[in-house]
Design a protein around this motif. Sequence first.
Motif, mmCIF file in Angstrom:
data_model
loop_
_atom_site.group_PDB
_atom_site.id
_atom_site.type_symbol
_atom_site.label_atom_id
_atom_site.label_comp_id
_atom_site.label_asym_id
_atom_site.label_seq_id
_atom_site.Cartn_x
_atom_site.Cartn_y
_atom_site.Cartn_z
ATOM 1 N N THR A 108 38.411 40.652 31.849
ATOM 2 C CA THR A 108 39.408 40.771 33.088
ATOM 3 C C THR A 108 38.446 41.957 34.086
ATOM 4 O OG1 THR A 108 40.229 42.698 31.965
ATOM 5 C CG2 THR A 108 41.436 40.708 32.020
ATOM 6 N N LEU A 109 38.781 41.785 35.293
ATOM 7 C CA LEU A 109 38.006 42.480 36.355
ATOM 8 C C LEU A 109 38.434 43.908 36.345
ATOM 9 C CD1 LEU A 109 37.652 39.814 39.222
ATOM 10 C CD2 LEU A 109 36.122 40.582 37.647
ATOM 11 N N PRO A 110 37.364 44.774 36.333
ATOM 12 C CA PRO A 110 37.982 46.127 36.635
ATOM 13 C C PRO A 110 38.499 46.353 38.207
ATOM 14 C CG PRO A 110 35.732 46.081 36.532
ATOM 15 C CD PRO A 110 36.055 44.701 36.379
ATOM 16 N N ILE B 215 26.009 43.025 46.280
ATOM 17 C CA ILE B 215 26.922 41.870 45.838
ATOM 18 C C ILE B 215 26.686 41.180 45.010
ATOM 19 C CG2 ILE B 215 28.137 39.990 46.965
ATOM 20 C CD1 ILE B 215 28.510 41.471 49.847
ATOM 21 N N ILE B 216 25.560 40.616 44.926
ATOM 22 C CA ILE B 216 24.861 39.623 43.979
ATOM 23 C C ILE B 216 24.894 40.068 42.661
ATOM 24 C CG2 ILE B 216 22.746 38.257 43.312
ATOM 25 C CD1 ILE B 216 22.312 37.722 46.369
ATOM 26 N N PHE B 217 24.337 41.600 42.818
ATOM 27 C CA PHE B 217 24.304 42.231 41.182
ATOM 28 C C PHE B 217 25.712 42.478 40.877
ATOM 29 C CE2 PHE B 217 19.799 44.195 42.510
ATOM 30 C CZ PHE B 217 19.163 42.867 41.867
ATOM 31 N N TYR C 156 29.745 41.636 36.618
ATOM 32 C CA TYR C 156 31.147 41.210 36.032
ATOM 33 C C TYR C 156 31.505 39.846 35.807
ATOM 34 C CZ TYR C 156 31.532 46.084 37.379
ATOM 35 O OH TYR C 156 31.581 47.575 37.451
ATOM 36 N N HIS C 157 30.641 38.859 36.050
ATOM 37 C CA HIS C 157 31.111 37.533 36.014
ATOM 38 C C HIS C 157 31.649 37.225 34.322
ATOM 39 C CE1 HIS C 157 27.164 36.326 34.114
ATOM 40 N NE2 HIS C 157 27.715 35.436 33.602
ATOM 41 N N HIS D 80 23.512 33.685 38.078
ATOM 42 C CA HIS D 80 24.276 34.428 37.330
ATOM 43 C C HIS D 80 23.909 34.526 35.821
ATOM 44 C CE1 HIS D 80 26.082 30.348 36.177
ATOM 45 N NE2 HIS D 80 26.679 31.174 35.040
ATOM 46 N N ASP D 81 23.336 33.431 35.355
ATOM 47 C CA ASP D 81 22.796 33.314 34.099
ATOM 48 C C ASP D 81 21.332 33.582 33.558
ATOM 49 O OD1 ASP D 81 25.193 33.460 32.432
ATOM 50 O OD2 ASP D 81 25.369 31.351 31.919
#
Length: 259
Positions: free
Chosen positions: A127-129, A115-117, A122-123, A69-70
């Motif tokens: 706030t999540l869209p 899914i991974i991308f 968005y991590h 993720h980072d």
Amino acid sequence: MNQEIYQNIESWFETYSNSFSSENEEIQLNFDLKRNHSFNTVEIITELSSECELNDEQLLVSKTIALLHDVGRFAQLLKHETFSDNEQDNHIDLGIDVLKSENVLGKLEEDTVQIIFECIRYHDIDTLPKSVNEEALTFLKLLRDADRIDILNILSKYYTEYKPGSNKRLELELADKPEISKMVYKSVMDEKVVSKKDVLTLNEQKLHQMSWVYDLNFKKSFKVVSEKNYLKKIYESLPKKDEVIDMYRQVKIYLENNL
């Protein structure tokens, strides 16, 4: 996805992350910090995943997301010597670009890659869209909780054990001023995550991080944050003004109500 594919991805990440080094002591410290953070996030997401009854393949996907993720932070730190993102150059785009250019996910099904991308993309937003892929949503919630738990661990130690300015990159180069805006205060008191655009000082950044409690998704996440006293440790590094006491009380009550 299977264990062999995961181990190959893990091996790639080890080699890639270890290829970054600097003679600048603070930058090298942050390379090491980000490498350790990635592996810590894998451990935490594995623990949190037990609440979701994931099958073996889904667990490997969640671990892959946590590990990668980072991944863009390494190139960001090398190129710009900062962890501060902007629209033109940020660790999200840098991370996805390197995963694509090195074909790190080439052995995975296309829907798993997406899914991974999606989770990487968005991590780190406030706030999540609503447009988030439904198939990615559980993985994304797991990642956001695991990521934030480890960051709270890192920063609660840093704020209590080191003087301000010891690691300016970890502080996002924010000024250590006592002012706290009305917008930050209102967000915390309204039980909302403080928007990054409202963060102008180090103290406001600390309150932004404390407000993550409003966006935790799993019982285990609340339990870890409570047992480790992360919010209290960050609070103790803030100036003891009435408004700060009010905000700490608010996040503490919210945390306790969700245990």
